[in-house]
Enzyme design. Structure first.
Site, PDB file in Angstrom:
ATOM      1  N   ASP A 145      85.663  64.203  81.313  1.00  0.00           N
ATOM      2  CA  ASP A 145      84.417  63.906  82.029  1.00  0.00           C
ATOM      3  C   ASP A 145      83.342  63.510  81.020  1.00  0.00           C
ATOM      4  O   ASP A 145      83.239  64.101  79.938  1.00  0.00           O
ATOM      5  CB  ASP A 145      83.955  65.135  82.821  1.00  0.00           C
ATOM      6  CG  ASP A 145      82.891  64.785  83.850  1.00  0.00           C
ATOM      7  OD1 ASP A 145      83.187  64.855  85.062  1.00  0.00           O
ATOM      8  OD2 ASP A 145      81.758  64.432  83.443  1.00  0.00           O
ATOM      9  N   ILE A 146      82.554  62.515  81.377  1.00  0.00           N
ATOM     10  CA  ILE A 146      81.536  62.011  80.450  1.00  0.00           C
ATOM     11  C   ILE A 146      80.372  62.999  80.283  1.00  0.00           C
ATOM     12  O   ILE A 146      79.681  62.963  79.257  1.00  0.00           O
ATOM     13  CB  ILE A 146      81.047  60.614  80.936  1.00  0.00           C
ATOM     14  CG1 ILE A 146      80.478  59.813  79.782  1.00  0.00           C
ATOM     15  CG2 ILE A 146      80.049  60.730  82.082  1.00  0.00           C
ATOM     16  CD1 ILE A 146      80.317  58.332  80.085  1.00  0.00           C
ATOM     17  N   ASN A 153      84.981  67.910  95.034  1.00  0.00           N
ATOM     18  CA  ASN A 153      83.852  67.762  95.938  1.00  0.00           C
ATOM     19  C   ASN A 153      84.231  66.706  96.970  1.00  0.00           C
ATOM     20  O   ASN A 153      84.620  65.600  96.612  1.00  0.00           O
ATOM     21  CB  ASN A 153      82.605  67.330  95.150  1.00  0.00           C
ATOM     22  CG  ASN A 153      82.199  68.367  94.111  1.00  0.00           C
ATOM     23  OD1 ASN A 153      82.248  69.566  94.367  1.00  0.00           O
ATOM     24  ND2 ASN A 153      81.812  67.909  92.925  1.00  0.00           N
ATOM     25  N   GLY A 191      78.523  67.359  96.980  1.00  0.00           N
ATOM     26  CA  GLY A 191      78.236  66.940  95.607  1.00  0.00           C
ATOM     27  C   GLY A 191      79.090  65.794  95.098  1.00  0.00           C
ATOM     28  O   GLY A 191      79.062  65.485  93.913  1.00  0.00           O
ATOM     29  N   GLN A 192      79.869  65.170  95.991  1.00  0.00           N
ATOM     30  CA  GLN A 192      80.706  64.049  95.531  1.00  0.00           C
ATOM     31  C   GLN A 192      79.856  62.817  95.261  1.00  0.00           C
ATOM     32  O   GLN A 192      79.136  62.348  96.141  1.00  0.00           O
ATOM     33  CB  GLN A 192      81.789  63.711  96.571  1.00  0.00           C
ATOM     34  CG  GLN A 192      82.743  62.626  96.066  1.00  0.00           C
ATOM     35  CD  GLN A 192      83.892  62.330  97.021  1.00  0.00           C
ATOM     36  OE1 GLN A 192      83.956  62.847  98.138  1.00  0.00           O
ATOM     37  NE2 GLN A 192      84.805  61.481  96.575  1.00  0.00           N
ATOM     38  N   HIS A 219      89.066  62.949  93.316  1.00  0.00           N
ATOM     39  CA  HIS A 219      89.261  63.473  91.964  1.00  0.00           C
ATOM     40  C   HIS A 219      89.143  64.990  91.962  1.00  0.00           C
ATOM     41  O   HIS A 219      88.434  65.583  92.774  1.00  0.00           O
ATOM     42  CB  HIS A 219      88.254  62.869  90.973  1.00  0.00           C
ATOM     43  CG  HIS A 219      86.817  63.032  91.358  1.00  0.00           C
ATOM     44  ND1 HIS A 219      86.213  62.242  92.307  1.00  0.00           N
ATOM     45  CD2 HIS A 219      85.863  63.902  90.937  1.00  0.00           C
ATOM     46  CE1 HIS A 219      84.943  62.610  92.431  1.00  0.00           C
ATOM     47  NE2 HIS A 219      84.705  63.625  91.621  1.00  0.00           N
ATOM     48  N   HIS A 242      88.130  68.087  89.387  1.00  0.00           N
ATOM     49  CA  HIS A 242      87.567  68.516  88.116  1.00  0.00           C
ATOM     50  C   HIS A 242      88.449  69.661  87.627  1.00  0.00           C
ATOM     51  O   HIS A 242      88.736  70.588  88.387  1.00  0.00           O
ATOM     52  CB  HIS A 242      86.153  69.068  88.296  1.00  0.00           C
ATOM     53  CG  HIS A 242      85.158  68.076  88.806  1.00  0.00           C
ATOM     54  ND1 HIS A 242      84.226  67.472  87.990  1.00  0.00           N
ATOM     55  CD2 HIS A 242      84.939  67.581  90.052  1.00  0.00           C
ATOM     56  CE1 HIS A 242      83.470  66.662  88.713  1.00  0.00           C
ATOM     57  NE2 HIS A 242      83.880  66.705  89.975  1.00  0.00           N
TER      58      HIS A 242
HETATM   59  P1  5GP Z   1      81.620  64.203  91.551  1.00  0.00           P
HETATM   60  O1  5GP Z   1      80.176  64.589  91.539  1.00  0.00           O
HETATM   61  O2  5GP Z   1      81.853  62.903  92.274  1.00  0.00           O
HETATM   62  O3  5GP Z   1      82.517  65.303  92.040  1.00  0.00           O
HETATM   63  O4  5GP Z   1      82.038  64.020  90.050  1.00  0.00           O
HETATM   64  C1  5GP Z   1      81.976  62.819  89.377  1.00  0.00           C
HETATM   65  C2  5GP Z   1      82.171  63.130  87.918  1.00  0.00           C
HETATM   66  O5  5GP Z   1      82.452  61.919  87.242  1.00  0.00           O
HETATM   67  C3  5GP Z   1      80.953  63.758  87.234  1.00  0.00           C
HETATM   68  O6  5GP Z   1      81.312  65.009  86.664  1.00  0.00           O
HETATM   69  C4  5GP Z   1      80.559  62.732  86.183  1.00  0.00           C
HETATM   70  O7  5GP Z   1      80.101  63.309  84.980  1.00  0.00           O
HETATM   71  C5  5GP Z   1      81.847  61.954  85.977  1.00  0.00           C
HETATM   72  N1  5GP Z   1      81.630  60.567  85.585  1.00  0.00           N
HETATM   73  C6  5GP Z   1      80.762  59.686  86.154  1.00  0.00           C
HETATM   74  N2  5GP Z   1      80.834  58.489  85.549  1.00  0.00           N
HETATM   75  C7  5GP Z   1      81.771  58.620  84.565  1.00  0.00           C
HETATM   76  C8  5GP Z   1      82.284  57.703  83.598  1.00  0.00           C
HETATM   77  O8  5GP Z   1      81.910  56.542  83.508  1.00  0.00           O
HETATM   78  N3  5GP Z   1      83.246  58.184  82.765  1.00  0.00           N
HETATM   79  C9  5GP Z   1      83.702  59.479  82.830  1.00  0.00           C
HETATM   80  N4  5GP Z   1      84.642  59.832  81.953  1.00  0.00           N
HETATM   81  N5  5GP Z   1      83.241  60.354  83.745  1.00  0.00           N
HETATM   82  C10 5GP Z   1      82.279  59.940  84.599  1.00  0.00           C
END
Ligand code: 5GP
Length: 114
Positions: free
Chosen positions: A31-32, A87, A93-94, A100, A102
């Site tokens: 994760d970034i 999420n 929180g998605q 995906h 985490h």
């Molecule tokens: P969500 O909030 O949709 O469950 O999680 C999305 C996740 O994707 C977040 O934890 C966010 O840090 C990660 N993320 C968003 N953009 C990027 C990216 O460009 N590269 C990587 N490696 N992770 C990302």
């Protein structure tokens, strides 16, 4: 046609990511914005928006993703527990509309989550 998500761009190698695991059906990368010392994102290669968008034919894929995470934990030597979170939907929180999980490890986690 729906706009490609950031995760689709990672699958297509249009943007870089630190990939830690890949097989024919899924991909895992760092994760970034990590929320733990180890924070991976595990995704199916097929574009499915969320758990809500799985259909019955996807049951083997859903199981495959769980087993991939088990394999990743073993390969990375994660022995002290890990948390898996998905999420589903904006209110949960998605932010990225590509299914995906985490996978978080390397610290203690509280409950209930925020
Ligand atoms: P969500 O909030 O949709 O469950 O999680 C999305 C996740 O994707 C977040 O934890 C966010 O840090 C990660 N993320 C968003 N953009 C990027 C990216 O460009 N590269 C990587 N490696 N992770 C990302």
């Amino acid at each position: 046609m729906a706009e490609s998500t950031i995760f689709q761009k990672i699958i297509d190698r249009e943007i870089p990511a630190k990939i830690v695991y890949e097989d024919d059906r899924c991909l895992a990368f760092e994760d970034i914005h990590p929320q733990a010392p180890i924070h991976l994102i595990v995704i199916p290669k097929r574009a499915i928006a969320s758990i809500d968008d799985l259909d019955e034919a996807d049951e083997p894929l859903a199981g495959h993703l769980l087993f991939a995470m088990r394999k990743i934990a073993a390969e990375l030597g994660i022995v002290d527990g890990y948390r898996v979170v998905t999420n589903c939907g904006r209110s949960a929180g998605q932010e990225v509309m590509h299914l995906h999980f985490h996978m978080l490890a390397g610290r203690r986690f509280g409950w209930p989550p925020g």
